[in-house]
Every structure is written in C-alpha cells, then in structure tokens.
Design a protein around this motif. Structure first.
Motif, short mmCIF file in Angstrom:
data_model
loop_
_atom_site.label_atom_id
_atom_site.label_comp_id
_atom_site.label_asym_id
_atom_site.label_seq_id
_atom_site.Cartn_x
_atom_site.Cartn_y
_atom_site.Cartn_z
N ALA A 183 0.85 -1.20 0.00
CA ALA A 183 0.00 0.00 0.00
C ALA A 183 0.88 1.24 0.00
O ALA A 183 0.62 2.21 -0.72
N LYS A 196 -8.44 -2.64 -0.17
CA LYS A 196 -9.13 -1.62 0.63
C LYS A 196 -8.12 -0.75 1.38
O LYS A 196 -8.28 0.48 1.48
N LYS A 197 -7.04 -1.36 1.87
CA LYS A 197 -6.00 -0.61 2.58
C LYS A 197 -5.34 0.40 1.64
O LYS A 197 -5.09 1.55 2.03
N ILE A 212 -6.68 1.83 -1.01
CA ILE A 212 -7.65 2.89 -1.30
C ILE A 212 -7.80 3.81 -0.08
O ILE A 212 -7.83 5.03 -0.22
N ASP A 213 -7.89 3.22 1.11
CA ASP A 213 -8.00 4.03 2.33
C ASP A 213 -6.78 4.94 2.51
O ASP A 213 -6.91 6.10 2.88
N ASN A 214 -5.59 4.40 2.24
CA ASN A 214 -4.36 5.20 2.36
C ASN A 214 -4.35 6.34 1.33
O ASN A 214 -3.94 7.45 1.65
N SER A 270 -6.98 7.78 0.12
CA SER A 270 -7.98 8.74 0.61
C SER A 270 -7.43 9.57 1.76
O SER A 270 -7.59 10.79 1.78
N ASP A 271 -6.77 8.90 2.71
CA ASP A 271 -6.21 9.60 3.88
C ASP A 271 -5.18 10.66 3.48
O ASP A 271 -5.09 11.71 4.10
N LYS A 272 -4.43 10.37 2.42
CA LYS A 272 -3.40 11.31 1.96
C LYS A 272 -3.94 12.36 0.99
O LYS A 272 -3.21 13.25 0.56
N ARG A 318 -6.95 10.16 -3.55
CA ARG A 318 -7.96 9.25 -4.12
C ARG A 318 -8.77 9.89 -5.25
O ARG A 318 -9.00 9.26 -6.28
N VAL A 357 -14.73 -1.97 -2.23
CA VAL A 357 -13.39 -1.56 -1.84
C VAL A 357 -13.08 -0.11 -2.18
O VAL A 357 -11.98 0.37 -1.96
N GLY A 358 -14.05 0.60 -2.75
CA GLY A 358 -13.86 2.03 -3.02
C GLY A 358 -13.11 2.36 -4.29
O GLY A 358 -12.45 3.39 -4.37
#
Length: 170
Positions: free
Chosen positions: A61, A102-103, A105-107, A109-111, A114, A134-135
């Motif tokens: 990720a 998912k991890k 995509i979440d990372n 998004s967090d940064k 995305r 999973v986004g």
C-alpha cells in the motif's frame, strides 16, 4: 504495434508528451506471482498512448501511495496475486486481497490522492462483489471488459485530439 508507432513518432516530435493520453500505474499487491491481467493492462495502456509505470509484483500500500503521489497518474490498475483469483484454490487469499486493496484505497484517501485518479482492479476476485466494496471506480472481471473499459477511458480523456473519438454504447 501502436506502442511502437507512437515511440517512433515521439522521437520526431518537439514535445513527446503531446503524444500521450496521460499516465498510468499498474501493480500486483503483496504477491510473489505475476498476474496475466497486470501484463495485459500494461501493454494495452502503452498501446493506447499512456505513459505506463509497472510497479510489478509485491507492491505494498505504501509503494502504491508513494507512486501515486510522485507520478500523479490518471489511472491506477491494481490486481492481487493470481492465487487469490481462484476460489477453489485459495478463498482465504481472496478475502485477504480484498483487505489489501481496501487498505491501498483508504491510504490514498487519507493522503488526499484518491479523487485525482481513476482506479480499476483486475481479475474476478470472489470476495469483491462490486467496485463499491473496496472504493474503486471499476472492477474488471475479465480481459474483454478490461479492454472495453480502457478504450472508453482513453477516448473520453483524449488529450491529443479532444473530441475526435467517441465511444459507442452497445
């Protein structure tokens, strides 16, 4: 091939970037084995005129997020290792792959990266029922769907001849 023709033409252009559709990153996450989808997508993207960066096998990720940050791609293609694509052989790996995707995509998004990239995942991953699971923007369940999607994306974002191509609905 289209990729070879583009490479030859770009040598004679004053600005070779004018021949590109954009940039794409492709990666197999956390796996030792190469997937056919990954190699296939890299070749199709190059043929369509994308500058393509292949992160290869075993991308984490963190690797993917760093590459998206540094390269600013238009497209991100992610696939899990081949073993997770066959439920009879490794259903547990399929569930694990869903979590790893998912991890990523979440990372992203967090940064805050995305929304700047179109994300597609390849392979018929049994644990993932839809892109929303999973986004991501698209799930490519087989190679034919992948080709159709990449062609549509390339035509809709035509930077070289804006509006010159259209995608016909079937």
């Amino acid at each position: 091939s289209t990729a070879k023709a583009r490479d030859v033409l770009s040598e004679y252009a004053s600005d070779s970037k004018s021949f590109t559709k954009g940039k794409a990153i492709v990666a197999t996450i956390d796996g030792e084995d190469y997937t056919h989808w990954q190699g296939f997508v890299v070749n199709i993207l190059k043929g369509l005129g994308y500058i393509t960066i292949n992160l290869g096998n075993g991308a984490s990720a963190k690797d993917v997020v760093r590459s998206v940050k540094n390269e600013g791609p238009d497209i991100l293609g992610i696939t899990p290792p081949s073993t997770s694509l066959i439920p009879e052989f490794n259903a547990v790996s399929s569930i694990s792959s869903k979590g790893k995707i998912k991890k990523v995509i979440d990372n992203l998004s967090d940064k805050g990266y995305r929304d700047d990239v179109t994300i597609l995942i390849g392979g018929n991953i049994p644990a993932i029922h839809s892109a929303a699971d999973v986004g991501v923007d698209y799930c490519c369940e087989n190679m034919l769907k992948t080709v159709e999607l990449l062609r549509e994306l390339a035509c809709s974002s035509n930077k070289f001849f804006p509006g010159a191509f259209t995608v016909n609905s079937v």
